[in-house]
Design an enzyme around this catalytic site. Structure first.
Site, PDB file in Angstrom:
ATOM      1  N   LYS A   1      31.601  68.521 -11.792  1.00 30.31           N
ATOM      2  CA  LYS A   1      32.658  69.336 -12.423  1.00 30.31           C
ATOM      3  C   LYS A   1      31.827  70.421 -13.327  1.00 30.31           C
ATOM      4  O   LYS A   1      30.938  70.242 -13.809  1.00 30.31           O
ATOM      5  CB  LYS A   1      33.231  68.341 -13.425  1.00 30.31           C
TER       6      LYS A   1
ATOM      7  N   HIS B   1      34.400  56.516  -0.115  1.00 31.27           N
ATOM      8  CA  HIS B   1      34.827  58.036   0.167  1.00 31.27           C
ATOM      9  C   HIS B   1      34.279  58.355   1.712  1.00 31.27           C
ATOM     10  O   HIS B   1      34.715  59.318   2.177  1.00 31.27           O
ATOM     11  CB  HIS B   1      34.034  59.053  -0.735  1.00 31.27           C
TER      12      HIS B   1
END
Ligand code: GLN
Ligand code: ZN
Length: 749
Positions: A110, A684
């Site tokens: 992020k 994932h």
């Protein structure tokens, strides 16, 4: 002197997500490269026109990206990890962004405290930076042909770039290698008669800035020699302790964020150099509310009292807000009237500057004030919520028994209990059901029956696999925040309010606009149905307050703490009702806790104080017999472990496979005493972990933690996976767990 205006970057995805569509059809092979490039350049040019027509004087150019701006600069500077070396052009660019064959993509993380993800540059020890700015220069030239002198190139500073990269080489050596390339670039821009260059340096607002002083001073000394006026741009917080030396750097101007932190105070205490332009970021680039003109003008006047040359501008790039509030046709008018997306923010900036320049804008100001008044009338405070908040006492934040006293009263399970994180595959069929219901093609009864079928199949499957603690599967949820927002009052949802999350991925954050309250059960029905089908315990499944808050656009008129507490009170009611409905275990997911950490470490305690309190407020109502779980993925715990403990959850499930047991190590070495769900495989990845791999992973976990403390689960929800991957993976996980249990039994005998 006339007050001018500037932008620092624009909304990125196209009004109708054209960028996303173009990229994805290119990746699917449905669009050729030339068409992709042309499409994206046309969209970029459109955004320039929008800013030009709005009347912005200094328009940021070069911030438009095919994937990510940090990646753009890494590529231009030749910071290419060896595994991509023999690729070139867009093929290489997208390979670095998305991975190709056996070459994994760069890691994503992020961007400061925003929800935008950038690609982390990997710099090899023997990296040899090399500049190729041809695409950037071409963009600047195109911009000049339509914007003339307003075209203001945006470059990312080498100091911020290096600070955010995974760097195997020596920082100072690399900086020395990069600076000549930046000088080369600036020289080229100077040759184009560029009036000003923005150099973005957000690292300056973080706790790392003081250590970077020498590097920053060296950088600007080198860049200043070129003689192009530089606007040093910071955002997301104030300059803090670095204020004095940053404002003394040899640049033409400095941009500060006046919507976060306390730059105004710094300005008032230390003054501002008379020979520098102050870019006053007074329009919030991170939120979607129209400004209150009186307050903003007042602030600008306070800034003008200190700085000689002031510009009006957004606090940050407008990439964090959607394009255009005019596209929202379904919101109540009074709410619509006070929204400001990128396009509206440009108008606000120009209007503020005009006012300061002496234009009579009384009529416009009155109009905005009326819009706010209409909104306030439409959205009165909810007295019950405020009474409840005022009545809170310390005991409302405290479970009735401590962990060690309540644990024996909680559900008995086999050693190493197995479970999942909540969601099961969101197949096309599941999504179609939700769409059909939304369009009215299915009645509520038909929709619920179809969902119950999904739940029933999912419960049966989990029983067959042999999991110990089951979930209903979250088929009714599009998204873990939206699902709750839609059922709570105080939330609104846009139809086109997309912002880039990463690459071509967009999110539509809900808008918190009013007091949050709960008028009906949100999850009880699905829980009850699932539990009625099985003897095994089913977990109640909720999203925790900070995740709901951080993944929404919050109100501007109430502290984030207060908004978190309101959400917590609503969840508290839900937890009580789940208990009444028979839930013995309730999971309250808080994946966004850590990403909300302030950029300066000295503010962590304040944030963690109320953020953890919000979780406690939501969950402390649980009876001692009720086991409270929480889940956090992608979270480093080392430096916030005391706060994780203070959540007082009975069980926390964590990511632990991608980090190779590092996460578990961090938690256990800090002496965490509650139970931990060891996230033993990476959801994932489509790869199905084998039983043998899982046994290894389980054993590694048990080396770090006593068996009584360990649960076994995947590292996150399974909604993005296919059933063909999920079923064998979970079977292997259960088989591996059973194998370990048998081995332990054998030792015990
Ligand atoms: N319960 C959620 C799920 O299983 C958790 C998602 C998350 O951690 N982001 O999907
Ligand atoms: Zn997760």
């Amino acid at each position: 002197m006339t007050i001018q205006t500037a932008s620092l970057g624009y909304a990125r995805m196209g009004k109708r997500r054209e960028v996303k569509k173009a990229l994805e059809s290119f990746w699917r092979g449905k669009l050729n490269e030339a068409t992709l490039v042309q499409t994206l350049q046309d969209l970029e040019a459109k955004d320039w026109q929008t800013q030009l027509q709005a009347g912005i004087d200094h328009i940021a150019v070069g911030d438009f990206t095919f994937y990510d701006l940090v990646l753009d600069w890494a590529v231009r500077l030749g910071l290419i990890p060896a595994r991509f070396a023999e690729l070139s052009g867009l093929t290489r660019y997208f390979a670095m962004a998305r991975g190709v064959d056996n070459r994994p993509a760069l890691e994503m993380t992020k961007w400061f405290d925003s929800n935008y993800h950038y690609l982390v540059s990997e710099i090899d020890a023997d990296a040899k930076p090399q500049g190729d700015f041809s695409d950037f220069i071409a963009t600047v030239k195109r911009a000049q042909s339509s914007l003339a002198a307003r075209a203001t190139p945006v470059i990312l500073s080498p100091v911020t770039l290096l600070s955010l990269s995974r760097c195997k080489a020596d920082f100072d050596g690399l900086l020395d290698a990069l600076l000549p390339l930046y000088v080369e670039l600036l020289t080229e821009l100077k040759g184009l008669a560029i009036a000003e260059v923005q150099i973005h340096e957000p690292i300056l607002v973080t706790s790392r800035a003081p250590q970077l002083q020498a590097a920053v001073e060296k950088t600007y000394a080198a860049l200043a020699k070129v003689g192009v006026p530089l606007q040093l741009v910071t955002y997301f917080d104030d300059l803090g302790d670095t204020y004095n030396w940053v404002t003394a750097l040899p640049v033409a101007g400095i941009s500060l964020d006046f919507t976060r932190g306390d730059n105004l105070q710094l300005l008032q205490t230390h003054g501002f150099p008379a020979d520098k332009v102050l870019g006053a970021g007074v329009i919030d680039g991170r939120n979607i509310w129209q400004c209150q003109p009186e307050d903003t003008l007042q602030r600008l006047k306070e800034i003008q009292a200190i700085a000689t040359t002031v510009r009006v501008q957004p606090s940050a790039s407008l990439q964090f807000v959607p394009h255009d509030a005019k596209l929202e046709k379904q919101l109540p008018q009074p709410l619509h009237g006070v929204l400001s997306f990128a396009e509206q923010k440009l108008t606000e900036i120009v209007f503020l500057a005009q006012t300061l320049n002496g234009t009579d804008t009384t009529a416009q100001q009155q109009q905005i004030q009326q819009a706010w008044q209409a909104f306030i009338d439409f959205n009165p405070p909810n007295p019950a919520v405020h009474t409840a908040l005022e009545a809170l006492q310390p005991k409302n934040f405290e479970r009735s028994l401590s962990y060690s006293s309540r644990i024996s009263q909680q559900i008995a399970l086999p050693p190493l209990p197995t479970t999942t994180i909540g969601s099961f595959p969101q197949t096309k069929e599941v999504r179609r059901l939700r769409v059909q219901y939304k369009k009215g093609e299915l009645s509520l009864a038909e929709y619920q029956a179809a969902m119950e079928k999904q739940i029933a199949d999912c419960i049966k499957l989990q029983e067959d696999i042999g999991l110990d603690v089951l979930v209903h599967g979250e088929f009714e949820r599009t998204d873990m925040v939206e699902y709750f927002g839609r059922q709570l009052s105080g939330f609104a949802f846009t139809t086109n309010g997309w912002v880039q999350s990463y690459g071509s991925r967009c999110v539509r954050p809900p808008i918190i606009y009013g007091d949050v309250s709960r008028s009906q059960a949100m999850t009880v029905r699905e829980f009850q149905f699932a539990q009625s089908l099985t003897e095994k315990p089913v977990k109640g499944m909720l999203t925790a307050p900070i995740t709901i808050l951080n993944w929404s656009f919050p109100r501007a008129d109430l502290s984030r703490k207060e908004q978190a507490f309101q959400i917590a009170l609503a969840l508290r009611e839900e937890i009580a009702e789940l208990e009444t409905a028979g839930a013995q275990i309730i999971q309250v997911d808080e994946p966004a806790l850590r990403e909300g950490l302030p950029l300066k470490v000295q503010h962590w305690n304040d944030y963690l104080g109320w953020a953890v309190d919000a979780f406690r407020l939501a969950t402390a109502i649980a009876q001692p017999q009720t086991q409270i779980h929480t889940h956090m993925c992608y979270c480093e715990f080392g430096d916030i472990i005391q706060d994780i403990e203070r959540l007082d959850a009975d069980v926390i499930s964590i990511e632990n496979s991608r980090s190779n047991n590092r996460t578990l190590g961090e938690v256990t070495s800090a002496g965490y005493s509650h139970q931990i769900g060891n996230g033993v495989y990476d959801i994932h990845s489509p790869v199905v972990p084998t039983q043998a791999q899982l046994v290894e992973q389980l054993k590694a976990g048990l080396e770090k933690l006593p068996i009584q403390q360990v649960w076994i689960n995947p590292d996150c929800g399974l909604k993005t996976r296919r059933w063909e991957e999920v079923v064998p993976a979970l079977k292997n996980m259960v088989a591996a767990t059973r194998k370990l249990r048998e081995e332990m039994d054998a030792i015990a005998k």
